[in-house]
Design an enzyme around this catalytic site. Structure first.
Site, mmCIF file in Angstrom:
data_model
loop_
_atom_site.group_PDB
_atom_site.id
_atom_site.type_symbol
_atom_site.label_atom_id
_atom_site.label_comp_id
_atom_site.label_asym_id
_atom_site.label_seq_id
_atom_site.Cartn_x
_atom_site.Cartn_y
_atom_site.Cartn_z
ATOM 1 N N LYS A 137 -8.330 7.429 -45.830
ATOM 2 C CA LYS A 137 -8.452 6.195 -46.611
ATOM 3 C C LYS A 137 -9.273 6.497 -47.842
ATOM 4 O O LYS A 137 -10.359 7.081 -47.731
ATOM 5 C CB LYS A 137 -9.116 5.104 -45.778
ATOM 6 C CG LYS A 137 -8.171 4.531 -44.769
ATOM 7 C CD LYS A 137 -8.796 3.395 -43.998
ATOM 8 C CE LYS A 137 -7.802 2.924 -42.956
ATOM 9 N NZ LYS A 137 -8.420 2.460 -41.744
ATOM 10 N N ARG B 84 -8.322 6.341 -23.092
ATOM 11 C CA ARG B 84 -8.845 5.722 -24.320
ATOM 12 C C ARG B 84 -10.082 4.881 -24.070
ATOM 13 O O ARG B 84 -10.770 4.492 -25.007
ATOM 14 C CB ARG B 84 -7.742 4.884 -24.991
ATOM 15 C CG ARG B 84 -6.719 5.750 -25.717
ATOM 16 C CD ARG B 84 -5.570 4.958 -26.256
ATOM 17 N NE ARG B 84 -4.691 4.480 -25.186
ATOM 18 C CZ ARG B 84 -3.629 3.714 -25.373
ATOM 19 N NH1 ARG B 84 -3.314 3.320 -26.587
ATOM 20 N NH2 ARG B 84 -2.878 3.332 -24.360
ATOM 21 N N GLU C 168 0.847 -1.205 0.000
ATOM 22 C CA GLU C 168 0.000 0.000 0.000
ATOM 23 C C GLU C 168 0.874 1.244 0.000
ATOM 24 O O GLU C 168 1.992 1.242 0.485
ATOM 25 C CB GLU C 168 -0.910 0.001 1.244
ATOM 26 C CG GLU C 168 -2.026 -1.013 1.155
ATOM 27 C CD GLU C 168 -2.916 -1.016 2.399
ATOM 28 O OE1 GLU C 168 -2.670 -0.249 3.340
ATOM 29 O OE2 GLU C 168 -3.868 -1.827 2.419
HETATM 30 C C1 R5P Z 1 -5.744 6.486 -32.099
HETATM 31 O O1 R5P Z 1 -6.867 6.916 -32.018
HETATM 32 C C2 R5P Z 1 -4.584 7.217 -31.494
HETATM 33 O O2 R5P Z 1 -4.707 8.584 -31.718
HETATM 34 C C3 R5P Z 1 -3.263 6.723 -32.050
HETATM 35 O O3 R5P Z 1 -3.217 6.989 -33.454
HETATM 36 C C4 R5P Z 1 -3.073 5.255 -31.802
HETATM 37 O O4 R5P Z 1 -3.331 4.942 -30.440
HETATM 38 C C5 R5P Z 1 -1.667 4.802 -32.166
HETATM 39 O O5 R5P Z 1 -1.543 3.436 -31.937
HETATM 40 P P1 R5P Z 1 -0.401 2.556 -32.580
HETATM 41 O O6 R5P Z 1 0.926 3.186 -32.245
HETATM 42 O O7 R5P Z 1 -0.580 1.217 -31.923
HETATM 43 O O8 R5P Z 1 -0.628 2.482 -34.056
#
Ligand code: R5P
Length: 279
Positions: A183, A89, A34
């Site tokens: 994309k 996140r 702790e």
């Molecule tokens: C996504 O929404 C975040 O802004 C980052 O682009 C993402 O977490 C990056 O992750 P990685 O390094 O695994 O591609």
């Protein structure tokens, strides 16, 4: 007056050097694991600085204990500066039965803190869960300053539409053009990722984002930029939440990788301390 938690130890030296006054605090662990906290100063107002990188939960509990200790000591106004905010996140329920984790942590901190400052929060809208004043602090100025000379008259890119605002903020500091990757369907079976409405040929490029985790996003973006004939490729990101091997993967793919020191890592070359002192 600053109180430095264990997630802020790496910022303490520079904070002191630049004139920040520090209230000493004893931080250790009981034999059973702790946390023990003891504030060794008094006053009316304090700013507690602690980033919540791994082990995240310990640092969150410590922020609560420091908040309680400061209130007990009679402090009237408390601010928390949490440069990297763990659980940011997990901002929505994706499967029934899950929590909105970021909400849980913000509400808990709201028991003690009047103001909460977070650098480049993944989803700034989630600040609504903090009961007091919540501020999303932009690292655009320090990232721009770091890359200004290297980038020259280059361009700033976000790896996706969601990070467009980050590219805009850094580009504005530098007076440069900016865009983001999108994309694009080029045939019924093929999707191509490319920067929107901007020509990167022969241009140095700075890719900015909030987080690098596996590094996959940055590696993919840099491969595309190489194919399109970009000049030097730099990556400037706020939080280096690097998964195993990510620093090496990204470093190999680009000309330079630099993140801020919201989390201490071997590539945390950009300091947010000047921004903390401006809050
Ligand atoms: C996504 O929404 C975040 O802004 C980052 O682009 C993402 O977490 C990056 O992750 P990685 O390094 O695994 O591609």
């Amino acid at each position: 007056m600053f109180v430095i938690g264990s997630g802020g130890k790496h910022l303490e030296g520079e904070l002191r050097e630049l004139g920040g006054e520090i209230i000493e605090v004893e931080l250790r662990k009981f034999p059973d694991g702790e946390k023990y906290v003891r504030v060794l100063g008094s006053g009316n107002e304090a700013t507690v600085v602690s980033s919540t990188f791994a082990p995240q939960d310990e640092k969150i509990v410590e922020l609560l204990l420091i908040g309680d200790a400061l209130r007990e000591r009679g402090f009237k106004k408390l601010r928390a500066v949490v440069p990297y905010f763990a659980y940011s996140r997990q901002d929505r329920v994706t499967k029934e039965g899950e929590p909105v984790s970021v909400r849980a942590i913000m509400k808990a901190l709201g028991i003690y803190y009047d103001e909460l400052y977070i650098f480049d929060l993944h989803n700034p809208e989630t600040l609504k869960y903090f009961p007091g004043k919540g501020v999303n602090v932009s690292p655009a100025r320090v990232i721009a300053d770091y890359f200004r000379e290297k980038l020259g008259d280059g361009i700033v890119l976000a790896p996706d539409k969601g990070a467009h605002e980050r590219a805009r903020a850094v580009a504005q500091e530098l007076g440069l053009e900016y865009s983001h990757f999108e994309k694009k369907r080029v045939s019924p079976t093929e999707v191509e990722m490319r920067p929107v409405d901007i020509d990167v040929r022969g241009k140095n490029v700075l890719i900015v984002d909030d987080i690098i985790s596996t590094g996959g996003t940055m590696v993919k973006a840099s491969e595309i930029l190489r194919k399109l004939g970009a000049g030097k490729i730099f990556v400037g990101v706020t939080h280096g939440v690097f998964a195993e091997g990510a620093i090496e993967r990204v470093s190999k793919a680009v000309d330079e990788l630099a993140v801020t020191n919201t989390i201490p890592t071997p590539v945390s070359k950009i300091s947010i301390v000047p921004e903390i002192l401006r809050l």
